[in-house]
Enzyme design. Sequence first.
Site, PDB file in Angstrom:
ATOM      1  N   ASN A   1      -6.019  -1.813  23.162  1.00  0.00           N
ATOM      2  CA  ASN A   1      -5.201  -1.177  24.193  1.00  0.00           C
ATOM      3  C   ASN A   1      -5.914  -0.079  24.971  1.00  0.00           C
ATOM      4  O   ASN A   1      -5.288   0.703  25.676  1.00  0.00           O
ATOM      5  CB  ASN A   1      -3.938  -0.594  23.555  1.00  0.00           C
ATOM      6  CG  ASN A   1      -4.252   0.416  22.451  1.00  0.00           C
ATOM      7  OD1 ASN A   1      -5.417   0.647  22.119  1.00  0.00           O
ATOM      8  ND2 ASN A   1      -3.222   1.006  21.871  1.00  0.00           N
TER       9      ASN A   1
ATOM     10  N   ASP B   1       0.834  -1.199   0.000  1.00  0.00           N
ATOM     11  CA  ASP B   1       0.000   0.000   0.000  1.00  0.00           C
ATOM     12  C   ASP B   1       0.878   1.262   0.000  1.00  0.00           C
ATOM     13  O   ASP B   1       1.973   1.241  -0.556  1.00  0.00           O
ATOM     14  CB  ASP B   1      -0.931  -0.031   1.220  1.00  0.00           C
ATOM     15  CG  ASP B   1      -2.298   0.556   0.922  1.00  0.00           C
ATOM     16  OD1 ASP B   1      -2.364   1.775   0.704  1.00  0.00           O
ATOM     17  OD2 ASP B   1      -3.281  -0.203   0.906  1.00  0.00           O
TER      18      ASP B   1
ATOM     19  N   VAL C   1      -9.269   2.470  18.245  1.00  0.00           N
ATOM     20  CA  VAL C   1     -10.111   1.415  17.703  1.00  0.00           C
ATOM     21  C   VAL C   1      -9.446   0.061  17.931  1.00  0.00           C
ATOM     22  O   VAL C   1      -8.320  -0.018  18.411  1.00  0.00           O
ATOM     23  CB  VAL C   1     -10.368   1.631  16.192  1.00  0.00           C
ATOM     24  CG1 VAL C   1     -11.181   2.893  15.955  1.00  0.00           C
ATOM     25  CG2 VAL C   1      -9.058   1.679  15.409  1.00  0.00           C
TER      26      VAL C   1
ATOM     27  N   ALA D   1      -7.992  -8.803  -8.697  1.00  0.00           N
ATOM     28  CA  ALA D   1      -9.333  -9.176  -8.259  1.00  0.00           C
ATOM     29  C   ALA D   1      -9.959 -10.297  -9.090  1.00  0.00           C
ATOM     30  O   ALA D   1     -10.908 -10.935  -8.637  1.00  0.00           O
ATOM     31  CB  ALA D   1     -10.249  -7.955  -8.284  1.00  0.00           C
TER      32      ALA D   1
ATOM     33  N   HIS E   1      -3.630   5.961   3.224  1.00  0.00           N
ATOM     34  CA  HIS E   1      -4.426   4.785   2.879  1.00  0.00           C
ATOM     35  C   HIS E   1      -3.915   3.510   3.544  1.00  0.00           C
ATOM     36  O   HIS E   1      -4.685   2.723   4.097  1.00  0.00           O
ATOM     37  CB  HIS E   1      -4.438   4.620   1.358  1.00  0.00           C
ATOM     38  CG  HIS E   1      -5.351   3.554   0.858  1.00  0.00           C
ATOM     39  ND1 HIS E   1      -4.941   2.270   0.618  1.00  0.00           N
ATOM     40  CD2 HIS E   1      -6.668   3.603   0.551  1.00  0.00           C
ATOM     41  CE1 HIS E   1      -5.961   1.556   0.184  1.00  0.00           C
ATOM     42  NE2 HIS E   1      -7.024   2.346   0.131  1.00  0.00           N
TER      43      HIS E   1
ATOM     44  N   SER F   1     -11.428  -1.447  -0.198  1.00  0.00           N
ATOM     45  CA  SER F   1     -10.122  -1.409   0.456  1.00  0.00           C
ATOM     46  C   SER F   1     -10.246  -1.589   1.962  1.00  0.00           C
ATOM     47  O   SER F   1      -9.289  -1.994   2.618  1.00  0.00           O
ATOM     48  CB  SER F   1      -9.415  -0.081   0.170  1.00  0.00           C
ATOM     49  OG  SER F   1      -8.804  -0.105  -1.078  1.00  0.00           O
TER      50      SER F   1
ATOM     51  N   THR G   1      -6.888 -21.234  -4.698  1.00  0.00           N
ATOM     52  CA  THR G   1      -6.841 -21.581  -3.286  1.00  0.00           C
ATOM     53  C   THR G   1      -5.988 -20.562  -2.539  1.00  0.00           C
ATOM     54  O   THR G   1      -4.928 -20.159  -3.026  1.00  0.00           O
ATOM     55  CB  THR G   1      -6.248 -22.983  -3.104  1.00  0.00           C
ATOM     56  OG1 THR G   1      -7.043 -23.924  -3.827  1.00  0.00           O
ATOM     57  CG2 THR G   1      -6.206 -23.383  -1.636  1.00  0.00           C
TER      58      THR G   1
END
Length: 391
Positions: free
Chosen positions: A210, A164, A214, A300, A197, A354, A305
């Site tokens: 923690n 990313d 979030v 995509a 991003h 994403s 597998t």
Amino acid sequence: MRSTNFKKAVSFFALASVFSMAGCQKDELLEETATAPTPPATSSKAVEGKYIVVLKNGSAVSKQELRDRLIKNLGISKERVSDVFNGASEGFTGNLSKNEVQQLMKDENVAYVEPEQAVLLGKGAASPSSTYSTSTTASTQTIPWGISRVGYGDGTGKTVWVIDSGVQSSHPDLNVDKTRSKSFISGVTSWEDGYGHGTGVAGVIGAKNNGIGVVGVAANATIVALRVFDDTGYGTLTRIYSALNHAYTYGKAGDVVNMSLRVSASTMLDDLVKKVAAKGMFVAVAAGNSYIDCKNDSPARVIATNVFVVSNMDSYSKFSPSSNFGASVRFAAPGSNILTTWKGGGYVTGNGTSYAAPHVAGILALTGGRVNSQGLVSNDPDGKPDPIALK
């Protein structure tokens, strides 16, 4: 959103265009759309005369020697070779003439010659309807709805490679491996996130449990940042391929790779994704946000597998009106109004596949590759509703 709890929360867009050598072909919405009325304009730029050359395995001589021989035989100067990659796949990217491309495609030692692609993540300015919070501390902790929906657990010791824009290593809610993280931007050694991003993706995967900010699906998982997008959101297919090659070389079975990105159809990238998966690593892939069948997008379109292509649903289990769909999509996951970490030590709310893909990446890290189902998404446009991911 509780504005007093977060350093930064902003509704935002991120568009991405992919341009190939064949011309200025524009692919809509690589990454996030967001809660705003209209997206910003997408810029367009073609990369002229640039190609990626990948060598076959099993040559009698070393790939480095073979690569050097090919470059020499074609009279390609070092100045024309912009990137050289080594590892599971070896080759180079360079400025080549059509005649040189034809010669390389006929060479028995060459596996692929593909056009370079420029990938631009275009994050627009905040719209008038966007809201910010400016509190300086994240003194309490929120479990985002998506994390609660798919389930979460202790991801300590699990490794997720995030291809990313980098990840902010100093974010108080993230556990980033500074030793293994790496930049694939030529001339730039820093893998820190200047765009945002990658930090957002990392938070969904592994934000710490923690007491602040979030929680991620695999809380406190180790994030390895493989930076392919710069501070402006610009990247290339070469960088993405090289980063995945690196993850294959240095990762191990049971590790997870998250690819919240999209390029035009690339056989060489698809094949490397399959190779990573065949090693026993798990690959989470964003389906894309153009509301089209993703059969012509990489990675995509990959069906294999250990490869998990993920669509976006909302909190009502409804298929997002921006999410891509198709036969390769294995699961739907939360990707609408997702609260997560952001660069600068803050937090942000965003939308898109994403954010859906890293929910599944976190599950894969926790379970060792098993994703359960909790029913089916509604309104799936391909007529075959995606199972909703569950830990």
